[in-house]
Design an enzyme around this catalytic site. Structure first.
Site: not given
Length: 322
Positions: A16, A21, A45, A83, A131, A179, A251-252
């Protein structure tokens, strides 16, 4: 931690459009054992058109030929607009605009329909790396349930099991991760299926923050387009803590690294459920008798940072400190 070698995978990537990502996409283009068969953009996002544009520019930069599609399905709980504009900034990075990208027209089918086609036409079962939210995949499972057999594994960045979530809204109790919160019903639909799910919750992904040392380490490989892009994407994340109160983490990209170095994290089977309504909507919680999910529970942060540098900046050295 078990140190397993990577195995060949056919991968469909659904993201996203946030900087991490895009860093994940860059990693995928460097993994020689990954057959990247399609990239979908979920409009969560990100602003979808810039996110699709930067996706295609990254594929062009790295010489990877993979079809792309942009999503149209909405989530129940939109990400903040401030964001979502990061994809605009990424799309304007000089390293991605040194020439006109050698790419054809965008796919006419929306991402959820195209994902179903990619799954149906794959010569063997594929890994779906998500992701972003699971909206496109959930649509495929709902409208084409026979596609379950075409999915070898769903690798998903989402959830917060034993830590606080990152949804900070006055109408929410703070237990959800974004997410999942964007479309809780999609997670429920995937949990209701039989596809194997490997999940990377905030419990582990919050342990690999983007640090100044990590971003600056890419400067030692300055002049290499891949390293320059990786460092630029990391640089776009600075200021997140100061403006949102939340640290920006990998995170991703940690989730993506599982496809190449599964031993970076340790895993356990967790029985999970997801709350889809009310002040806790989007919360993924442990529940006896719930959906069995293979869940990352610990992470070797130093090894992960080294993996990023070894993969994206071969001349870089591991960052020191936090």
């Amino acid at each position: 931690m078990t140190d397993l070698p990577p195995r060949p995978r056919r991968v469909l990537f659904d993201h996203d459009g946030a900087p991490d990502d895009l860093l994940s996409l860059l990693l995928l283009t460097r993994y020689g054992h990954v057959d990247l068969r399609g990239v979908a953009v979920t409009p969560a996002d990100c602003l979808p058109e810039p996110a699709l544009s930067v996706t295609r520019k990254i594929l062009d930069l790295t010489g990877r030929d993979a079809p792309t599609a942009v999503g149209t399905l909405p989530g129940r709980n939109p990400f903040p607009l401030e964001w979502r504009i990061d994809a605009l900034r990424a799309d304007a990075l000089p390293v991605l605009n040194r020439k006109d990208p050698d790419i054809g027209p965008a796919d006419a089918l929306p991402a959820h329909e195209r994902l179903a086609v990619w799954l149906a036409r794959a010569p063997a079962p594929v890994t779906v790396l998500a992701t972003g939210p699971l909206t496109n995949l959930a649509w495929c499972l709902e409208h084409h349930p026979g596609l379950e057999s075409r999915i070898e594994e769903v690798v998903f960045m989402g959830g917060a099991l034993d830590v606080a979530g990152n949804v900070l809204r006055p109408d929410h109790d703070g237990s959800a991760e974004w997410n999942v919160f964007w479309d809780p019903d999609a997670v429920r639909r995937v949990f209701d299926s039989a596809v194997p799910v490997t999940m990377f919750p905030l419990d582990v992904t919050d342990r690999v923050p983007v640090t100044m040392d990590l971003a600056r380490a890419f400067g030692r490989a300055y002049g290499d387009p891949v390293a320059d892009l990786a460092g630029s994407l990391l640089a776009l994340t600075f200021g997140t803590l100061e403006t949102t109160g939340l640290a920006y983490c990998c995170w991703d990209s940690l989730t993506t690294s599982y496809l190449a170095e599964p031993g970076i994290c340790a895993f356990e089977t967790v029985h999970c459920d997801v709350i889809t309504r009310g002040v806790s909507q989007g919360r993924v919680l442990r529940r006896a008798g719930g959906r069995a999910v293979r869940c990352a529970v610990t992470v070797d942060a130093g090894r992960f940072y080294r993996h990023l540098l070894d993969t994206l900046a071969s001349d870089g050295r591991p960052p020191t400190g936090r």
